[in-house]
Design a protein around this motif. Sequence first.
Motif, PDB file in Angstrom:
ATOM      1  N   HIS A  15       0.858  -1.216   0.032  1.00  0.00           N
ATOM      2  CA  HIS A  15       0.199   0.011  -0.026  1.00  0.00           C
ATOM      3  C   HIS A  15       0.911   1.305  -0.122  1.00  0.00           C
ATOM      4  N   VAL A  16       0.337   2.253  -0.732  1.00  0.00           N
ATOM      5  CA  VAL A  16       1.057   3.571  -0.722  1.00  0.00           C
ATOM      6  C   VAL A  16       1.346   4.016   0.806  1.00  0.00           C
ATOM      7  N   VAL A  17       2.194   4.738   1.132  1.00  0.00           N
ATOM      8  CA  VAL A  17       2.378   5.105   2.278  1.00  0.00           C
ATOM      9  C   VAL A  17       2.286   6.868   2.305  1.00  0.00           C
ATOM     10  N   GLN A  18       1.106   7.001   3.194  1.00  0.00           N
ATOM     11  CA  GLN A  18       0.825   8.433   3.189  1.00  0.00           C
ATOM     12  C   GLN A  18       1.119   9.088   4.543  1.00  0.00           C
ATOM     13  N   PRO A  19       1.071  10.593   4.523  1.00  0.00           N
ATOM     14  CA  PRO A  19       1.440  11.105   5.828  1.00  0.00           C
ATOM     15  C   PRO A  19       0.479  10.738   6.779  1.00  0.00           C
ATOM     16  N   GLY A  20       1.087  10.454   8.133  1.00  0.00           N
ATOM     17  CA  GLY A  20       0.432   9.799   9.219  1.00  0.00           C
ATOM     18  C   GLY A  20       0.758   8.646   9.480  1.00  0.00           C
ATOM     19  N   SER A  21       1.337   7.813   8.467  1.00  0.00           N
ATOM     20  CA  SER A  21       1.688   6.482   8.578  1.00  0.00           C
ATOM     21  C   SER A  21       3.008   6.451   9.448  1.00  0.00           C
ATOM     22  N   THR A  22       3.211   5.061   9.970  1.00  0.00           N
ATOM     23  CA  THR A  22       4.321   4.964  10.562  1.00  0.00           C
ATOM     24  C   THR A  22       5.361   4.139   9.892  1.00  0.00           C
ATOM     25  N   LEU A  23       6.744   4.704   9.977  1.00  0.00           N
ATOM     26  CA  LEU A  23       7.977   4.140   9.266  1.00  0.00           C
ATOM     27  C   LEU A  23       8.737   3.459  10.482  1.00  0.00           C
ATOM     28  N   GLY A  24       9.065   2.062  10.175  1.00  0.00           N
ATOM     29  CA  GLY A  24       9.954   1.558  11.114  1.00  0.00           C
ATOM     30  C   GLY A  24      11.306   1.845  10.335  1.00  0.00           C
ATOM     31  N   ILE A  25      12.121   2.202  11.383  1.00  0.00           N
ATOM     32  CA  ILE A  25      13.582   2.571  11.053  1.00  0.00           C
ATOM     33  C   ILE A  25      14.227   1.500  11.500  1.00  0.00           C
ATOM     34  N   VAL A  26      15.122   0.829  10.356  1.00  0.00           N
ATOM     35  CA  VAL A  26      16.056  -0.351  10.482  1.00  0.00           C
ATOM     36  C   VAL A  26      17.276  -0.008  10.084  1.00  0.00           C
ATOM     37  N   ALA A  27      18.483  -0.561  10.574  1.00  0.00           N
ATOM     38  CA  ALA A  27      19.641  -0.586  10.171  1.00  0.00           C
ATOM     39  C   ALA A  27      20.027  -1.839   9.661  1.00  0.00           C
ATOM     40  N   PRO A  28      19.748  -2.304   8.726  1.00  0.00           N
ATOM     41  CA  PRO A  28      20.188  -3.776   8.263  1.00  0.00           C
ATOM     42  C   PRO A  28      21.643  -4.034   7.734  1.00  0.00           C
ATOM     43  N   SER A  29      22.522  -2.958   7.889  1.00  0.00           N
ATOM     44  CA  SER A  29      23.900  -2.989   7.368  1.00  0.00           C
ATOM     45  C   SER A  29      24.631  -2.187   8.527  1.00  0.00           C
ATOM     46  N   SER A  30      24.951  -0.916   8.227  1.00  0.00           N
ATOM     47  CA  SER A  30      26.022  -0.008   8.682  1.00  0.00           C
ATOM     48  C   SER A  30      25.552   0.295  10.108  1.00  0.00           C
ATOM     49  N   ALA A  31      26.628   0.741  11.113  1.00  0.00           N
ATOM     50  CA  ALA A  31      26.300   1.257  12.325  1.00  0.00           C
ATOM     51  C   ALA A  31      26.541   2.666  12.670  1.00  0.00           C
ATOM     52  N   VAL A  32      26.643   3.237  11.321  1.00  0.00           N
ATOM     53  CA  VAL A  32      26.893   4.886  11.252  1.00  0.00           C
ATOM     54  C   VAL A  32      25.878   5.456  12.082  1.00  0.00           C
ATOM     55  N   ALA A  33      24.707   5.153  12.422  1.00  0.00           N
ATOM     56  CA  ALA A  33      23.692   5.847  13.138  1.00  0.00           C
ATOM     57  C   ALA A  33      24.046   6.039  14.701  1.00  0.00           C
TER      58      ALA A  33
END
Length: 155
Positions: free
Chosen positions: A23-41
């Motif tokens: 489904h298209v992601v609209q404002p108000g939607s929740t984004l899951g933040i993942v780090a599948p690779s680098s540890a730069v965050a």
Amino acid sequence: MTPPILDNSSHQTPRVSRRLVPHVVQPGSTLGIVAPSSAVAAACPRLFQRGIDAIHQLGYRTRLGKTARTQSQLGYSSASPQERADDINEMFEDPQIDALITTIGGYAVNHVLDFLDLRLIASKPKFLFGYSDTTLLQAALWHSIGLTGVAGPAL
């Protein structure tokens, strides 16, 4: 709904019979933040927060994955391959998460591929946003289960 391909243990090249378009992601939607690779965050907390703030300003909510701001003992990845894959699997499973966005690319996403729950991901398709190393993850999901990803912004 039966996923088109469920077995990621085969070394044969499968053919996906259909494409999964989330489904298209609209404002108000929740984004899951993942780090599948680098540890730069983990190394750049202010830059990480700027990304979160920018997403919020666009009208989206966020939920951080367990490894979004961590660093493995090896230093170059955010966590072990199993922990990173578990984070991705949990975000796909969570009905409150509408899409996933990666913190950044890197060079360790290939290690998570064998730990992904393709049956789960295919049954709950969501867009995965990212670039760089994330492209490999998007391509693997496209190839194995037909999941459409978005090559685009990372956090």
